[in-house]
Design a protein around this motif. Structure first.
Motif, PDB file in Angstrom:
ATOM      1  N   TYR A  48      12.180  16.175  40.807  1.00  0.00           N
ATOM      2  CA  TYR A  48      12.783  15.060  41.679  1.00  0.00           C
ATOM      3  C   TYR A  48      11.471  14.522  42.014  1.00  0.00           C
ATOM      4  O   TYR A  48      11.738  13.250  42.548  1.00  0.00           O
ATOM      5  CB  TYR A  48      13.491  15.851  43.058  1.00  0.00           C
ATOM      6  N   GLY A  49      10.505  15.041  42.368  1.00  0.00           N
ATOM      7  CA  GLY A  49       9.186  14.297  42.792  1.00  0.00           C
ATOM      8  C   GLY A  49       8.326  13.682  41.769  1.00  0.00           C
ATOM      9  O   GLY A  49       7.645  12.878  41.964  1.00  0.00           O
ATOM     10  N   LEU A  50       8.761  13.928  40.565  1.00  0.00           N
ATOM     11  CA  LEU A  50       8.020  13.240  39.222  1.00  0.00           C
ATOM     12  C   LEU A  50       9.000  12.272  38.817  1.00  0.00           C
ATOM     13  O   LEU A  50       8.233  11.193  38.229  1.00  0.00           O
ATOM     14  CB  LEU A  50       7.967  14.516  38.248  1.00  0.00           C
ATOM     15  N   ILE A  51      10.206  12.377  38.771  1.00  0.00           N
ATOM     16  CA  ILE A  51      11.035  11.061  37.934  1.00  0.00           C
ATOM     17  C   ILE A  51      12.203  10.838  39.103  1.00  0.00           C
ATOM     18  O   ILE A  51      12.674  12.022  39.676  1.00  0.00           O
ATOM     19  CB  ILE A  51      11.400  11.634  36.529  1.00  0.00           C
ATOM     20  N   GLY A  52      12.517   9.616  38.840  1.00  0.00           N
ATOM     21  CA  GLY A  52      13.813   9.172  39.331  1.00  0.00           C
ATOM     22  C   GLY A  52      14.907   9.193  38.560  1.00  0.00           C
ATOM     23  O   GLY A  52      14.651   9.525  37.462  1.00  0.00           O
ATOM     24  N   GLU A  53      15.935   8.416  38.690  1.00  0.00           N
ATOM     25  CA  GLU A  53      17.034   8.137  37.836  1.00  0.00           C
ATOM     26  C   GLU A  53      17.628   6.806  38.105  1.00  0.00           C
ATOM     27  O   GLU A  53      17.851   6.420  39.283  1.00  0.00           O
ATOM     28  CB  GLU A  53      18.203   9.303  37.768  1.00  0.00           C
ATOM     29  N   GLY A  54      17.974   6.012  37.096  1.00  0.00           N
ATOM     30  CA  GLY A  54      18.491   4.972  37.029  1.00  0.00           C
ATOM     31  C   GLY A  54      20.194   5.184  37.301  1.00  0.00           C
ATOM     32  O   GLY A  54      20.571   6.425  37.194  1.00  0.00           O
ATOM     33  N   LYS A  55      20.994   4.295  37.520  1.00  0.00           N
ATOM     34  CA  LYS A  55      22.277   4.448  37.388  1.00  0.00           C
ATOM     35  C   LYS A  55      23.211   5.187  36.248  1.00  0.00           C
ATOM     36  O   LYS A  55      24.350   5.871  36.528  1.00  0.00           O
ATOM     37  CB  LYS A  55      23.228   2.903  37.721  1.00  0.00           C
ATOM     38  N   ASN A  56      22.736   4.931  35.020  1.00  0.00           N
ATOM     39  CA  ASN A  56      23.087   5.524  33.896  1.00  0.00           C
ATOM     40  C   ASN A  56      22.441   6.880  33.559  1.00  0.00           C
ATOM     41  O   ASN A  56      22.338   7.404  32.607  1.00  0.00           O
ATOM     42  CB  ASN A  56      23.033   4.394  32.705  1.00  0.00           C
ATOM     43  N   GLY A  57      21.638   7.366  34.640  1.00  0.00           N
ATOM     44  CA  GLY A  57      20.989   8.448  34.312  1.00  0.00           C
ATOM     45  C   GLY A  57      19.723   8.489  33.560  1.00  0.00           C
ATOM     46  O   GLY A  57      18.957   9.553  33.079  1.00  0.00           O
ATOM     47  N   ILE A  58      19.121   7.340  33.223  1.00  0.00           N
ATOM     48  CA  ILE A  58      17.825   6.996  32.692  1.00  0.00           C
ATOM     49  C   ILE A  58      16.597   7.427  33.433  1.00  0.00           C
ATOM     50  O   ILE A  58      16.585   6.789  34.524  1.00  0.00           O
ATOM     51  CB  ILE A  58      17.861   5.564  32.170  1.00  0.00           C
ATOM     52  N   PRO A  59      15.728   8.343  33.165  1.00  0.00           N
ATOM     53  CA  PRO A  59      14.615   8.511  33.868  1.00  0.00           C
ATOM     54  C   PRO A  59      13.675   7.291  34.326  1.00  0.00           C
ATOM     55  O   PRO A  59      13.476   6.404  33.610  1.00  0.00           O
ATOM     56  CB  PRO A  59      13.663   9.481  32.887  1.00  0.00           C
ATOM     57  N   ALA A  60      13.184   7.571  35.515  1.00  0.00           N
ATOM     58  CA  ALA A  60      12.311   6.413  35.979  1.00  0.00           C
ATOM     59  C   ALA A  60      11.294   7.153  36.687  1.00  0.00           C
ATOM     60  O   ALA A  60      11.077   8.141  37.687  1.00  0.00           O
ATOM     61  CB  ALA A  60      12.988   5.667  37.051  1.00  0.00           C
ATOM     62  N   LEU A  65       5.046  14.709  31.275  1.00  0.00           N
ATOM     63  CA  LEU A  65       3.967  13.724  31.781  1.00  0.00           C
ATOM     64  C   LEU A  65       4.443  12.326  31.556  1.00  0.00           C
ATOM     65  O   LEU A  65       4.204  11.409  32.367  1.00  0.00           O
ATOM     66  CB  LEU A  65       2.581  14.188  31.372  1.00  0.00           C
ATOM     67  N   ASN A  66       4.804  12.258  30.260  1.00  0.00           N
ATOM     68  CA  ASN A  66       5.194  10.599  29.997  1.00  0.00           C
ATOM     69  C   ASN A  66       6.383  10.295  30.691  1.00  0.00           C
ATOM     70  O   ASN A  66       6.288   9.152  31.206  1.00  0.00           O
ATOM     71  CB  ASN A  66       5.661  10.665  28.543  1.00  0.00           C
ATOM     72  N   TYR A  67       7.264  11.158  30.895  1.00  0.00           N
ATOM     73  CA  TYR A  67       8.654  10.622  31.948  1.00  0.00           C
ATOM     74  C   TYR A  67       8.070  10.418  33.140  1.00  0.00           C
ATOM     75  O   TYR A  67       8.770   9.663  33.869  1.00  0.00           O
ATOM     76  CB  TYR A  67       9.698  11.807  31.785  1.00  0.00           C
ATOM     77  N   SER A  68       7.263  11.188  33.823  1.00  0.00           N
ATOM     78  CA  SER A  68       6.606  10.970  35.100  1.00  0.00           C
ATOM     79  C   SER A  68       5.636   9.879  35.323  1.00  0.00           C
ATOM     80  O   SER A  68       5.398   9.387  36.302  1.00  0.00           O
ATOM     81  CB  SER A  68       6.064  12.148  35.593  1.00  0.00           C
ATOM     82  N   GLY A  69       5.228   9.434  34.213  1.00  0.00           N
ATOM     83  CA  GLY A  69       4.566   7.996  34.134  1.00  0.00           C
ATOM     84  C   GLY A  69       2.986   8.131  34.030  1.00  0.00           C
ATOM     85  O   GLY A  69       2.084   7.346  34.191  1.00  0.00           O
ATOM     86  N   TYR A  70       2.689   9.385  33.787  1.00  0.00           N
ATOM     87  CA  TYR A  70       1.101   9.556  33.442  1.00  0.00           C
ATOM     88  C   TYR A  70       0.802   8.981  32.045  1.00  0.00           C
ATOM     89  O   TYR A  70       1.484   8.882  31.255  1.00  0.00           O
ATOM     90  CB  TYR A  70       1.040  11.324  33.435  1.00  0.00           C
TER      91      TYR A  70
END
Length: 245
Positions: free
Chosen positions: A147-159, A197-202
């Motif tokens: 939860y501290g690494l990625i968020g979620e869009g309305k469709n569940g797409i990682p942010a 890491l990629n999903y988290s933005g690193y």
């Protein structure tokens, strides 16, 4: 194409020797031209190393120690977390953290480690290969911190929540080269950690893999130097983002 990295910091002024492009309008730390950059900055790089290995003197621990020592020489603030010493409950899949942005389990080292990750500019992760993946200690930790690494869009797409930060991956296995790559042994560890890491933005700045540890249980001078050079480039790439000419 290669030169030693130097950093001098008198009275809040830093002098950094970079691998950069001769055109100052398109500076790139991956190019081989040299440029001495004076800047005034209070920036203090924070580097967090996460050691997934339970072996205190194992090869992953040794490689991370080399990178830690190199980072300290560069003037960075360095901290190492050894995962098997942490007290962490496994994720129970309640999904409350996605809506509340906080893990509802009683506070433990997973909460505290996440805060340190968020505070750090650079994350260096090391893990031995377990079944072509990171080991269980590390997986439990990252499951708890999602939860501290990625968020979620309305469709569940990682942010990504940590976009722009830098990372390095270190891993070892007994399978010799090139089969550690072809059979997804150390390469499997890299893929698993890199996905997080990629999903988290690193931005992954370096990967150090050592196969064949059963036949070669010690680090060679070349492998030690690769650890140092990886950290040198990692430091340059990170500090580069904070330069104002």
């Amino acid at each position: 194409r290669h030169a030693d990295f130097h950093s001098i910091q008198p009275n809040n002024y830093s002098l950094h020797l970079f691998f950069v492009h001769k055109d100052r309008q398109s500076l790139n730390p991956t190019e081989h031209f040299l440029y001495l950059c004076p800047l005034k900055t209070n920036f203090k790089m924070k580097i967090l190393l996460i050691n997934g290995s339970p072996r205190k003197t194992g090869l992953v621990s040794q490689m991370l120690q080399i990178m830690s020592q190199e980072a300290e020489l560069q003037g960075a603030e360095v901290e190492t977390i050894v995962v098997d010493r942490l007290l962490i409950r496994p994720c129970i899949g309640c999904m409350n953290c996605r809506s509340k942005n906080f893990c509802q389990l009683p506070e433990d080292d997973a909460h505290r480690t996440l805060q340190k990750i968020q505070d750090a500019n650079v994350l260096i992760i090391g893990s031995p290969c377990y079944w072509g993946n990171m080991n269980g200690y590390l997986k439990v930790l990252f499951d708890r911190m999602v939860y501290g690494l990625i968020g979620e869009g309305k469709n569940g797409i990682p942010a990504p929540k940590l976009k722009g930060k830098k990372a390095v991956i270190v891993t070892t296995c007994t399978t010799p080269w090139p089969f550690n790559i072809l059979f997804n042994q150390t390469n499997g560890v890299v893929k698993a950690i890199k996905q997080i890491l990629n999903y988290s933005g690193y931005s992954v700045q370096g990967i150090v893999q050592k196969g064949g540890t059963k036949a070669h249980p010690e680090l060679t001078d070349k492998e030690k130097e690769k650890c140092r050079k990886t950290q040198q480039y990692n430091y340059i790439s990170t500090i580069y983002n904070h330069i104002k000419f």
